[in-house]
Write a protein that holds these residues in place. Structure first.
Motif, short mmCIF file in Angstrom:
data_model
loop_
_atom_site.label_atom_id
_atom_site.label_comp_id
_atom_site.label_asym_id
_atom_site.label_seq_id
_atom_site.Cartn_x
_atom_site.Cartn_y
_atom_site.Cartn_z
N THR A 67 0.83 -1.20 0.00
CA THR A 67 0.00 0.00 0.00
C THR A 67 0.87 1.24 0.00
O THR A 67 2.02 1.24 0.43
CB THR A 67 -0.91 0.02 1.24
OG1 THR A 67 -0.08 0.16 2.39
CG2 THR A 67 -1.75 -1.24 1.32
N ALA A 68 0.28 2.35 -0.49
CA ALA A 68 1.00 3.63 -0.46
C ALA A 68 1.37 4.00 0.96
O ALA A 68 2.46 4.52 1.23
CB ALA A 68 0.13 4.71 -1.09
N ALA A 69 0.47 3.70 1.91
CA ALA A 69 0.72 4.07 3.31
C ALA A 69 2.01 3.43 3.82
O ALA A 69 2.82 4.09 4.49
CB ALA A 69 -0.46 3.65 4.17
N SER A 70 2.23 2.17 3.50
CA SER A 70 3.43 1.50 3.98
C SER A 70 4.68 1.98 3.24
O SER A 70 5.75 2.13 3.84
CB SER A 70 3.29 -0.02 3.85
OG SER A 70 3.16 -0.40 2.49
N LEU A 71 4.55 2.24 1.96
CA LEU A 71 5.71 2.71 1.18
C LEU A 71 6.23 4.05 1.69
O LEU A 71 7.43 4.25 1.83
CB LEU A 71 5.34 2.83 -0.29
CG LEU A 71 5.20 1.54 -1.08
CD1 LEU A 71 4.62 1.83 -2.47
CD2 LEU A 71 6.55 0.85 -1.24
N TYR A 72 5.34 4.96 1.99
CA TYR A 72 5.75 6.32 2.35
C TYR A 72 6.16 6.45 3.82
O TYR A 72 6.61 7.51 4.23
CB TYR A 72 4.64 7.32 2.00
CG TYR A 72 4.58 7.59 0.52
CD1 TYR A 72 5.40 8.55 -0.07
CD2 TYR A 72 3.71 6.89 -0.30
CE1 TYR A 72 5.36 8.80 -1.42
CE2 TYR A 72 3.66 7.13 -1.66
CZ TYR A 72 4.48 8.08 -2.22
OH TYR A 72 4.44 8.32 -3.57
#
Length: 520
Positions: A38-43
């Motif tokens: 997910t974007a949340a984990s990447l960022y």
């Protein structure tokens, strides 16, 4: 996070219903999908940010998620054909006196004949490619606000670097919107805050203001000229694109902005860039080395950015007939792009920028589909300045200059002639610096018609020609004709509406907020 592909159904669906793949790194721009991330984990991990940013640059360089443009970002068209820079070349160069193409793939012949329609698949691919880039950038920008950085625990030097990266993303998005502004005029608009509704159509004048404000904002946080890594944008890139925007302001908004051209070109010129002593070295396989002229280049590597677009297209497609592919560092020519006599006749014999291959080629073009009709034009090579060939004989590793000092010099000179201020003596000096490098005769006087021709000589095949001709009122009118303009052998005028390309029919069907450009 699923693999992001803009399908040829609608921008409305794609921008609001798709998720993004943000992968690859600055040294390996092959785009490979990540799943179940997910974007949340990447960022949350600043270590991912450079790779996430590289996806935005990768969208300019390659056409798909895997080597050789496989698993293309744009559905229903070959990944190589849908490459950003290859499509831009088709629309900015093949439509003009500088280039013709011999292939009959789909609706490709419509571009030089100026007979394209809203069903043209290459026009539509360009439109979707630009919105693909906007979508990639929106995702990065949304996740790198001060609030999101704080929420994700990104602080100190990492937060400062993330802020500069966000400015790069804003520049790349502004550049995509600049191309939409230039090619299509009134288009759908979305940014990182737009969700859940069909995109509204923004007027060309309003989009001009948006691109202007975004570039000015980005320039504040971008790194100083030459302070960023090679292949990444800095303040000088923003000033250069602002110069182009202002130079064409009358076309876009009805009002001249030539004083702003002068102001921004002077910033670039004062930043320490100098001309490369040898014009031909600007387009060779080692043009990333000892090149003080290029402000922003799209990076290619014969091993890591394997694409049928970019400079691989520029070299292979321009080689055919009796030309020796080995002399260009490649394993074979594609026999496609040549040029017209209207372009050839702009050069004096000593001008090194006019490098034409004439053996077995005729100056006259009787058949657009015959590679031997029209002189071949030598621009890019997969050969280094020391004579060595690139790392791969199929995938070209010459980088593609997007903005360089020569263009800035010519924009300054044109803005002076158009009443923007500055110095005529300085303008003539800049022009003669280019002509001296090319071994062309120096001039004591310049006017606008001269500048248009000089831009063609200096910046040929660098994706500026259509825009230049429109600015001078010569793209569609009878005031300047070239072979097969308007699908007539000697050229004819076409409808003025062709100064813009059409919005794809698919988008009009699903988004009732959109109105087609006049004439289509």
């Amino acid at each position: 996070m699923k693999n992001f592909r803009i399908k040829n159904i609608s921008i409305a669906v794609a921008l609001f219903g798709a998720s993004l793949t943000m992968t690859s790194c600055i040294n390996d721009l092959r785009q490979e999908p990540i799943t179940e991330v997910t974007a949340a984990s990447l960022y949350k991990d600043f270590g991912n940010y450079k790779n996430l940013l590289a996806k935005l640059y990768g969208g300019l360089a390659v056409g798909g998620q895997t080597g050789g443009d496989g698993n293309g970002d744009i559905a229903d068209i070959d990944g190589g054909f849908s490459n950003y820079m290859r499509l831009l070349y088709i629309m900015q160069e093949i439509t003009t006196d500088e280039a013709v193409i011999g292939w009959n793939d789909g609706t490709l012949p419509e571009f030089h004949k100026m007979t394209w329609t809203p069903a043209n698949e290459f026009n539509n691919a360009m439109y979707y490619r630009l919105y693909t880039e906007v979508a990639f950038c929106n995702e990065f920008i949304k996740n790198t606000t001060d609030e999101m950085l704080s929420q994700n625990g990104i602080s100190g030097a990492s937060a400062d670097e993330a802020k500069a990266m966000r400015a790069e993303a804003k520049f790349i998005r502004a550049q995509a919107y600049y191309h939409l502004l230039d090619l299509y005029g009134n288009v759908p608009f979305v940014d990182e805050t737009t969700f859940g509704t069909l995109p509204k159509q923004i007027s060309r004048a309003e989009l001009f203001k948006y691109v202007e404000s975004e570039l000015i904002s980005a320039a504040t946080d971008l790194k100083a000229p030459k302070a960023n890594e090679y292949g990444r944008v800095d303040k000088a890139a923003a000033w250069t694109l602002l110069s182009r925007l202002y130079l064409n302001a009358k076309v876009y908004t009805g009002a001249e902005r030539n004083a702003d051209v002068i102001a921004n070109t002077e910033k670039v010129i004062g930043a320490g860039y100098t001309l490369n002593p040898k014009y031909e070295n600007l387009f060779l396989a080692d043009n990333n080395l000892n090149n003080p002229e290029n402000i922003f280049s799209i990076v290619y590597d014969g091993l890591k950015t394997q694409t049928n677009g970019g400079t691989t297209f520029m070299v292979h497609a321009a080689v055919g007939g009796t030309m020796d592919p080995a002399a260009f560092g490649i394993n074979g020519g594609w026999g496609g792009i040549r040029t017209t006599k209207a372009f050839v006749q702009k050069f004096e014999p000593t001008d090194l920028r006019g490098r034409f291959y004439t053996s077995g080629q005729s100056l006259e073009i009787n058949d657009l589909g015959n590679f031997n009709d029209g002189y071949a034009f030598i621009k890019y090579k997969n050969v280094k300045s020391n004579g060595a060939v690139g790392a791969h004989d199929n995938w070209v590793e010459a980088d593609m200059p997007v903005y360089r000092l020569a263009d800035v010099y010519l924009m300054y000179a044109e803005a002076v002639l158009r009443g923007g201020g500055g110095s005529m003596t300085t303008a003539v000096g800049y022009v003669n610096a280019l002509r001296n490098r090319a071994k062309a005769s120096p001039v004591a006087f310049i006017d606008l018609n001269f500048i248009l021709d000089e831009r063609s000589r200096e910046l040929s095949w660098e994706n500026t020609r259509r825009t230049d001709l429109i600015r001078f009122g010569k793209f569609t009118s009878a005031t300047y004709l070239w072979p097969w303009k308007g699908n007539a052998k000697d050229g004819i005028a076409v409808g003025e509406y062709r100064n813009l390309f059409p919005i794809p029919n698919n988008d009009l069907v699903v988004n009732k907020n959109l109105v087609q450009n006049p004439g289509y």
